[in-house]
Motif scaffolding. Sequence first.
Motif, PDB file in Angstrom:
ATOM      1  N   ARG A  33    -112.635  31.152  12.863  1.00  0.00           N
ATOM      2  CA  ARG A  33    -114.080  30.912  12.752  1.00  0.00           C
ATOM      3  C   ARG A  33    -114.382  29.429  12.600  1.00  0.00           C
ATOM      4  NH1 ARG A  33    -113.956  35.418   9.042  1.00  0.00           N
ATOM      5  NH2 ARG A  33    -114.609  37.345  10.095  1.00  0.00           N
ATOM      6  N   GLN A  34    -113.511  28.708  11.908  1.00  0.00           N
ATOM      7  CA  GLN A  34    -113.712  27.262  11.781  1.00  0.00           C
ATOM      8  C   GLN A  34    -113.591  26.577  13.140  1.00  0.00           C
ATOM      9  OE1 GLN A  34    -110.880  25.989   8.851  1.00  0.00           O
ATOM     10  NE2 GLN A  34    -112.024  26.843   7.135  1.00  0.00           N
ATOM     11  N   PHE A  35    -112.635  27.022  13.941  1.00  0.00           N
ATOM     12  CA  PHE A  35    -112.522  26.477  15.295  1.00  0.00           C
ATOM     13  C   PHE A  35    -113.736  26.855  16.139  1.00  0.00           C
ATOM     14  CE2 PHE A  35    -107.652  26.492  14.875  1.00  0.00           C
ATOM     15  CZ  PHE A  35    -107.665  25.186  14.438  1.00  0.00           C
ATOM     16  N   GLU A  36    -114.201  28.089  15.983  1.00  0.00           N
ATOM     17  CA  GLU A  36    -115.360  28.527  16.756  1.00  0.00           C
ATOM     18  C   GLU A  36    -116.607  27.734  16.401  1.00  0.00           C
ATOM     19  OE1 GLU A  36    -115.611  32.663  15.962  1.00  0.00           O
ATOM     20  OE2 GLU A  36    -114.214  33.247  17.558  1.00  0.00           O
ATOM     21  N   SER A  37    -116.717  27.329  15.136  1.00  0.00           N
ATOM     22  CA  SER A  37    -117.880  26.525  14.744  1.00  0.00           C
ATOM     23  C   SER A  37    -117.884  25.173  15.449  1.00  0.00           C
ATOM     24  CB  SER A  37    -117.884  26.332  13.227  1.00  0.00           C
ATOM     25  OG  SER A  37    -116.742  25.591  12.806  1.00  0.00           O
ATOM     26  N   GLU A  38    -116.694  24.641  15.756  1.00  0.00           N
ATOM     27  CA  GLU A  38    -116.614  23.376  16.483  1.00  0.00           C
ATOM     28  C   GLU A  38    -116.933  23.555  17.962  1.00  0.00           C
ATOM     29  OE1 GLU A  38    -116.209  20.476  15.210  1.00  0.00           O
ATOM     30  OE2 GLU A  38    -115.750  21.090  13.154  1.00  0.00           O
ATOM     31  N   LEU A  39    -116.730  24.772  18.466  1.00  0.00           N
ATOM     32  CA  LEU A  39    -116.963  25.038  19.887  1.00  0.00           C
ATOM     33  C   LEU A  39    -118.256  25.799  20.141  1.00  0.00           C
ATOM     34  CD1 LEU A  39    -113.348  26.174  20.850  1.00  0.00           C
ATOM     35  CD2 LEU A  39    -114.358  23.918  21.168  1.00  0.00           C
ATOM     36  N   ILE A  71    -107.992  21.135  19.265  1.00  0.00           N
ATOM     37  CA  ILE A  71    -108.261  22.576  19.176  1.00  0.00           C
ATOM     38  C   ILE A  71    -107.406  23.346  20.171  1.00  0.00           C
ATOM     39  CG2 ILE A  71    -110.031  24.337  19.499  1.00  0.00           C
ATOM     40  CD1 ILE A  71    -112.080  22.387  18.448  1.00  0.00           C
ATOM     41  N   SER A  72    -107.253  22.812  21.374  1.00  0.00           N
ATOM     42  CA  SER A  72    -106.447  23.495  22.387  1.00  0.00           C
ATOM     43  C   SER A  72    -104.998  23.650  21.941  1.00  0.00           C
ATOM     44  CB  SER A  72    -106.515  22.716  23.705  1.00  0.00           C
ATOM     45  OG  SER A  72    -105.682  23.303  24.678  1.00  0.00           O
ATOM     46  N   GLN A  73    -104.432  22.590  21.383  1.00  0.00           N
ATOM     47  CA  GLN A  73    -103.038  22.663  20.942  1.00  0.00           C
ATOM     48  C   GLN A  73    -102.882  23.562  19.717  1.00  0.00           C
ATOM     49  OE1 GLN A  73    -100.518  21.382  22.737  1.00  0.00           O
ATOM     50  NE2 GLN A  73    -102.162  20.887  24.161  1.00  0.00           N
ATOM     51  N   MET A  74    -103.832  23.511  18.797  1.00  0.00           N
ATOM     52  CA  MET A  74    -103.750  24.364  17.612  1.00  0.00           C
ATOM     53  C   MET A  74    -103.884  25.838  17.980  1.00  0.00           C
ATOM     54  SD  MET A  74    -103.001  22.454  15.153  1.00  0.00           S
ATOM     55  CE  MET A  74    -103.121  23.724  13.895  1.00  0.00           C
ATOM     56  N   LEU A  75    -104.716  26.144  18.952  1.00  0.00           N
ATOM     57  CA  LEU A  75    -104.824  27.531  19.409  1.00  0.00           C
ATOM     58  C   LEU A  75    -103.523  27.994  20.062  1.00  0.00           C
ATOM     59  CD1 LEU A  75    -108.435  27.569  20.897  1.00  0.00           C
ATOM     60  CD2 LEU A  75    -107.663  28.590  18.758  1.00  0.00           C
ATOM     61  N   ARG A  76    -102.884  27.097  20.773  1.00  0.00           N
ATOM     62  CA  ARG A  76    -101.596  27.454  21.378  1.00  0.00           C
ATOM     63  C   ARG A  76    -100.556  27.730  20.299  1.00  0.00           C
ATOM     64  NH1 ARG A  76     -97.049  24.644  22.838  1.00  0.00           N
ATOM     65  NH2 ARG A  76     -97.986  22.664  22.186  1.00  0.00           N
ATOM     66  N   PHE A  77    -100.516  26.876  19.281  1.00  0.00           N
ATOM     67  CA  PHE A  77     -99.588  27.110  18.174  1.00  0.00           C
ATOM     68  C   PHE A  77     -99.914  28.411  17.443  1.00  0.00           C
ATOM     69  CE2 PHE A  77     -99.118  22.264  17.915  1.00  0.00           C
ATOM     70  CZ  PHE A  77     -98.023  22.296  18.752  1.00  0.00           C
ATOM     71  N   ALA A  78    -101.198  28.682  17.238  1.00  0.00           N
ATOM     72  CA  ALA A  78    -101.601  29.904  16.535  1.00  0.00           C
ATOM     73  C   ALA A  78    -101.150  31.140  17.299  1.00  0.00           C
ATOM     74  CB  ALA A  78    -103.117  29.913  16.343  1.00  0.00           C
ATOM     75  N   SER A  79    -101.312  31.125  18.608  1.00  0.00           N
ATOM     76  CA  SER A  79    -100.872  32.264  19.415  1.00  0.00           C
ATOM     77  C   SER A  79     -99.365  32.471  19.300  1.00  0.00           C
ATOM     78  CB  SER A  79    -101.266  32.033  20.878  1.00  0.00           C
ATOM     79  OG  SER A  79    -100.833  33.100  21.688  1.00  0.00           O
ATOM     80  N   ARG A 150    -109.317  36.812  20.581  1.00  0.00           N
ATOM     81  CA  ARG A 150    -110.250  35.749  20.207  1.00  0.00           C
ATOM     82  C   ARG A 150    -109.675  34.376  20.538  1.00  0.00           C
ATOM     83  NH1 ARG A 150    -113.236  36.918  14.552  1.00  0.00           N
ATOM     84  NH2 ARG A 150    -114.419  35.152  15.387  1.00  0.00           N
ATOM     85  N   ILE A 151    -108.372  34.224  20.345  1.00  0.00           N
ATOM     86  CA  ILE A 151    -107.741  32.943  20.685  1.00  0.00           C
ATOM     87  C   ILE A 151    -107.837  32.682  22.183  1.00  0.00           C
ATOM     88  CG2 ILE A 151    -105.510  31.772  20.825  1.00  0.00           C
ATOM     89  CD1 ILE A 151    -104.811  32.976  18.135  1.00  0.00           C
ATOM     90  N   GLN A 155    -109.672  29.596  23.959  1.00  0.00           N
ATOM     91  CA  GLN A 155    -108.967  28.709  24.886  1.00  0.00           C
ATOM     92  C   GLN A 155    -109.740  28.554  26.188  1.00  0.00           C
ATOM     93  OE1 GLN A 155    -105.141  30.657  25.059  1.00  0.00           O
ATOM     94  NE2 GLN A 155    -104.226  29.254  23.580  1.00  0.00           N
ATOM     95  N   GLU A 156    -110.325  29.635  26.669  1.00  0.00           N
ATOM     96  CA  GLU A 156    -111.145  29.544  27.881  1.00  0.00           C
ATOM     97  C   GLU A 156    -112.372  28.669  27.641  1.00  0.00           C
ATOM     98  OE1 GLU A 156    -112.024  33.551  28.862  1.00  0.00           O
ATOM     99  OE2 GLU A 156    -110.016  34.000  29.653  1.00  0.00           O
ATOM    100  N   GLU A 157    -112.977  28.786  26.465  1.00  0.00           N
ATOM    101  CA  GLU A 157    -114.135  27.948  26.148  1.00  0.00           C
ATOM    102  C   GLU A 157    -113.742  26.472  26.078  1.00  0.00           C
ATOM    103  OE1 GLU A 157    -115.741  29.436  22.543  1.00  0.00           O
ATOM    104  OE2 GLU A 157    -116.489  31.307  23.415  1.00  0.00           O
ATOM    105  N   VAL A 158    -112.596  26.200  25.446  1.00  0.00           N
ATOM    106  CA  VAL A 158    -112.141  24.808  25.347  1.00  0.00           C
ATOM    107  C   VAL A 158    -111.853  24.244  26.733  1.00  0.00           C
ATOM    108  CG1 VAL A 158    -110.295  23.317  24.499  1.00  0.00           C
ATOM    109  CG2 VAL A 158    -111.241  25.067  23.024  1.00  0.00           C
TER     110      VAL A 158
END
Length: 286
Positions: A33-39, A71-79, A150-151, A155-158
């Motif tokens: 959600r914190q990432f989504e708030s930035e996007l 954000i893109s790299q953190m989402l990749r790590f999260a996945s 959601r990730i 990623q598509e939004e980023v």
Amino acid sequence: MQLSIRATAISAFALRLHALITLWSGEWMITLRQFESELDVRVTDILSRKKRRKLMYDDSDLAVSELYFFISQMLRFASEWIQESIDDLHALGKQIESKHFSPEAKKKDPEGSFLPDDPDAQTAVLDVFRQNWKSLTSTQRELADELLRRIKKMQEEVNSLREGLFTATAVSEATKSKQLNHYILVFTVVTIFYLPLSFVAALYALDLFSWDDPNQKVSFVVTLILVAGTTYGFAGYLVWFVRKPKRRQRLKNAKRVKSLGKLFKRQRKKDGSGSDIDSEDSDSDS
């Protein structure tokens, strides 16, 4: 009695893992959600010119590009981490089963096995453990699938925002480059205008010429007109020629055809000389 206590401990451990998985999923949701708030881009942001330009163009520090990259790299790590958690839970279940609930482990280490001596009871205990662990992994898989979904969406939004940013930046840089070319053109025209004057003035400033001669001024003016006219005319012709791509293409084609024609003529000469030699050899044989 001891086996029952051990089996109960494993069940309690599985229940505790179930609660931790729910907590694990909740913590990941908060992070996403914190990432989504930035996007978060709304229709009002697109309709507002000021907010739209913030999304389209980056500043001198490249803060927007850095944010999207982060954000893109953190989402990749999260996945990757979520998938590793799923694999770790599966591996843990296999490890517990092979060490405490398998007949082979009971034969090797009866004290460490949680299986009773009765074969039918062993099958029942093993089935219960597998069902409990399958329920645990299924719950984690459902929660993880929602997180991964959601990730992927984020990623598509980023990627969409980054592509829009890069496209707008490329167009902006192309526009600036075009303006710079216009400035260079103006500077070049001014330089060409004063170049003949400077050349003739420097030439007549040498000791080879004497300004005491009355005809020297006339010679200076005539030379200046000839040099300036020749320079301006030649420069104008080059500008006219270069600004026509079709002329350049026709010139390239003409040169290519001419070179091919020369090559063909040389080949014909070689073939002709070869045929003459063959005819001479045939005459000598006869």
